[in-house]
Scaffold this active site. Structure first.
Site, short mmCIF file in Angstrom:
data_model
loop_
_atom_site.label_atom_id
_atom_site.label_comp_id
_atom_site.label_asym_id
_atom_site.label_seq_id
_atom_site.Cartn_x
_atom_site.Cartn_y
_atom_site.Cartn_z
N CYS A 69 -5.79 -6.86 63.93
CA CYS A 69 -5.49 -6.95 65.35
C CYS A 69 -4.77 -8.27 65.58
CB CYS A 69 -6.77 -6.84 66.19
SG CYS A 69 -8.05 -8.02 65.77
N HIS A 82 -11.39 -18.52 35.25
CA HIS A 82 -10.17 -17.79 35.63
C HIS A 82 -9.09 -18.12 34.61
CE1 HIS A 82 -6.80 -16.30 38.00
NE2 HIS A 82 -7.66 -15.77 38.86
#
Length: 627
Positions: free
Chosen positions: A26, A549
């Site tokens: 939105c 990671h």
């Protein structure tokens, strides 16, 4: 952090693309339908730079981004390759009734907000031009601008058909056809002729009610809901070879008559009944509804329930030409929210809070409240109280004066021209006075209540990145994190990805690997293993949370050059092999293999001390977590 980087982290933290049924947005929020919201790491998302807050209510997982939400949503769509249609997953269908209803209403309406807001502002501008006699209402210019402003509202059944089709996972074009049938010129002409003649419209011996569906809301949503049952039936009974032609025919020939005969009139009567109820309240207790809406709009927005009253306002505009429910109360509430934040900006000594409160206050006054609500009001609580008091008093004034708006416009100061009505400036003047009251009351109350100034409370602990500091720090033996790789340990600032280098995910260290093997740096459980195998999350037996990671942007490799040696949920011991990866293969494809080792819950420790600037071997002490 770029929009793409932020989108990647958000997607990872909500449980990955496999956990997302659908995602929309939105004005300020990403709205996820998650298959399992327990997989989302809410606290980690809240800590991301650029995120204002997270709300998990009303059947949706909402991430408040702010004004950049459109750009972030675009990147999330690209990363996840999501279909715009709802998945209709089992998890979604098993939600409780009220969250499902709220989710459906929100899903139907928030895609339409840009079109309705633009059209509403154009109608408000025209009202302003007419009020000052700056335009001739008989001129072609006015007529053209007027039908441009009316178009989105007149064809609202067609627009709603598109978004409702996405929510109910049916063919959009069949749904649009039903919407178009409701406002087809021939049907309108037949209805008008029948009304004048005092007759009806006969269809196979049944009388079609003489109802006008222009600008209507409820009938088309009910019709598309009906399609969601008819369409699967039509596909089931038609041969696959002819399904493309026959299934839409069966759907159309069933849904269209039923809609005209029963569903449409039912929706129309529901709208009229709703309008009659609101009319009763306006007649006998006109102050009640605007006062309630003005007071509790912040909670309605947090729960996504404001989408439940927007259709009421639109229905009132369609039937009576004026909305006294949704627009007025939400307008003064938004103004009060902005005033409360601006009061914080005036009073606080914290530069970061002052900057946030200032910008959030201005955007709230013009109608976008999420940055103020989540960044200031909910964070410090007292500004929320001030905003509710200011909005409630402003709403009370609106109710007593029976103020309403004449166009669907985003509620804020810019919506004031929509309060210029056929009686001139009286309604508009009262709307301005109500906004002034809300602003003044909220500002004064917020300034008096103040906040607990976070200047000292939120000062970040200093970081020490030296081997000597690790040795001298106070820590428990289990608070040591060992190197998972053989290579050179360096500062996180050397990582090219801002998510890691700026400490957004937490503090830690990076390793430039020499060998393509990653080992467990602690005893614990594998709590995250991405399908691309480029990253592994571990939770230690004492609660420390780590992320390894391997490489930067290597998720794009899709798992190439990576081989996992463990599974999610598996218990591991320090030194167990977690992952093998091809360093040269990764480099050949153009990716950096530098590997961040992050303590993702580093905020729970007084300090995260690291050894950097030297070669390390697997199993060497690399991080120590000071308590």
């Amino acid at each position: 952090m770029t929009h793409k980087e932020l989108a990647a982290v958000i997607l990872e933290k909500v449980g990955g693309k496999e956990n997302v049924s659908s995602v929309g947005h939105c004005a300020t929020r990403l709205r996820f339908n998650l298959k399992d919201d327990q997989k989302a790491d809410t606290e980690a998302i809240k800590k991301l730079k650029g995120i204002v807050g997270v709300v998990n209510k009303g059947g949706q997982y909402q991430v408040v981004v702010g004004n950049d939400v459109k750009n972030v949503h675009k990147e999330i769509q690209a990363l996840g390759n999501f279909s715009e249609q709802s998945s209709g997953s089992k998890d979604e269908k098993e939600k409780k009734l009220i969250p499902r209803i709220l989710d459906t209403i929100a899903g139907c309406f928030f895609p339409l907000i840009p079109a309705l807001a633009g059209a509403g502002m154009l109608k408000a501008l025209l009202a302003l031009l007419m009020a000052f006699n700056w335009i001739d209402v008989e001129s072609d210019v006015f007529q053209v601008l007027n039908f441009m402003a009316d178009a989105a509202f007149y064809f609202l059944p067609v627009l709603l058909a598109v978004s409702a089709a996405k929510k109910f996972n049916v063919n959009q074009y069949v749904a649009m056809s039903i919407g178009a049938i409701l406002i087809h010129p021939t049907f309108i002409a037949m209805t008008g002729t029948a009304k004048e003649a005092g007759t009806g419209i006969d269809f196979l011996g049944l009388n079609i009610p003489l109802v006008s569906y222009a600008s209507s809301v409820i009938p088309i949503i009910l019709a598309v809901w009906f399609i969601s049952y008819v369409e699967p039936f039509a596909e089931k009974i038609t041969p696959k070879s002819l399904q493309l032609i026959l299934a839409p025919l069966v759907t159309l020939i069933i849904v269209a008559p039923v809609t005209l005969l029963f569903i449409g009139p039912l929706g129309n009567y529901l709208g009229l009944a709703l309008g009659a109820g609101i009319g009763f309240l306006n007649t006998h207790v006109s102050w009640l509804v605007p006062t309630i809406v003005g007071t509790f709009t912040p909670f309605l927005v947090m729960a996504g329930m404001h989408y439940g009253i927007i259709p009421i306002g639109m229905s009132m505009l369609a039937t009576s030409g004026i909305d006294t429910v949704a627009g007025p109360g939400m307008m003064v509430s938004n103004v009060a929210e902005g005033a409360a934040s601006l009061a914080v900006a005036f009073r606080t000594k914290n530069k970061d809070v002052k900057q946030l409160a200032s910008s959030a206050g201005v955007t709230a006054v013009i109608g976008i409240t999420e940055p103020a609500m989540y960044g200031i009001s909910l964070r410090f609580k007292r500004p929320l109280v001030a905003a509710m008091i200011g909005g409630g008093i402003g709403g009370l004034y609106l109710g007593i004066m029976e103020v309403g708006r004449y166009a669907q416009v985003a509620p804020g100061l810019f919506s004031l021209p929509s309060y210029i009505g056929p009686d001139g400036f009286q309604n508009f003047t009262h709307a301005v006075i109500a906004c002034a009251i809300s602003f003044a009351v909220a500002f004064i109350v917020s300034f008096i209540l103040g906040i607990k100034d976070p200047v000292e409370d939120e000062a970040p602990a200093g970081s020490v990145s030296s081997e000597k500091a690790i040795t001298e720090s106070t820590y428990l033996p289990e608070d040591v994190v060992y190197s998972p790789l053989k290579g050179k340990a360096v500062e996180l600032t050397e990582v090219s990805d801002a998510v890691f280098s700026e400490g957004i995910l937490g503090r830690g260290v990076a390793i430039i690997p020499e060998e393509g093997k990653a080992f467990a740096p602690i005893d614990g459980i594998v709590t995250a293993l991405f399908e691309t195998n480029h990253a592994i999350g571990l939770t230690g037996t004492d609660g420390k949370e780590l992320l390894i990671h391997v490489g930067i942007d290597t998720v794009k490799l899709g798992g190439r050059h990576y081989t996992a040696k463990v599974a999610k949920g598996q218990t591991v011991k320090k030194g167990d092999l977690l992952l093998e990866f091809d360093i040269e293969g990764i480099k050949t494809e153009g990716y950096d293999v530098i590997t961040p080792l992050i303590v993702t819950n580093s905020s729970e420790y007084a300090d995260v001390l690291s050894i950097t600037g030297k070669d390390v071997g697997v199993g060497e002490a690399l991080l120590k977590l000071a308590r």
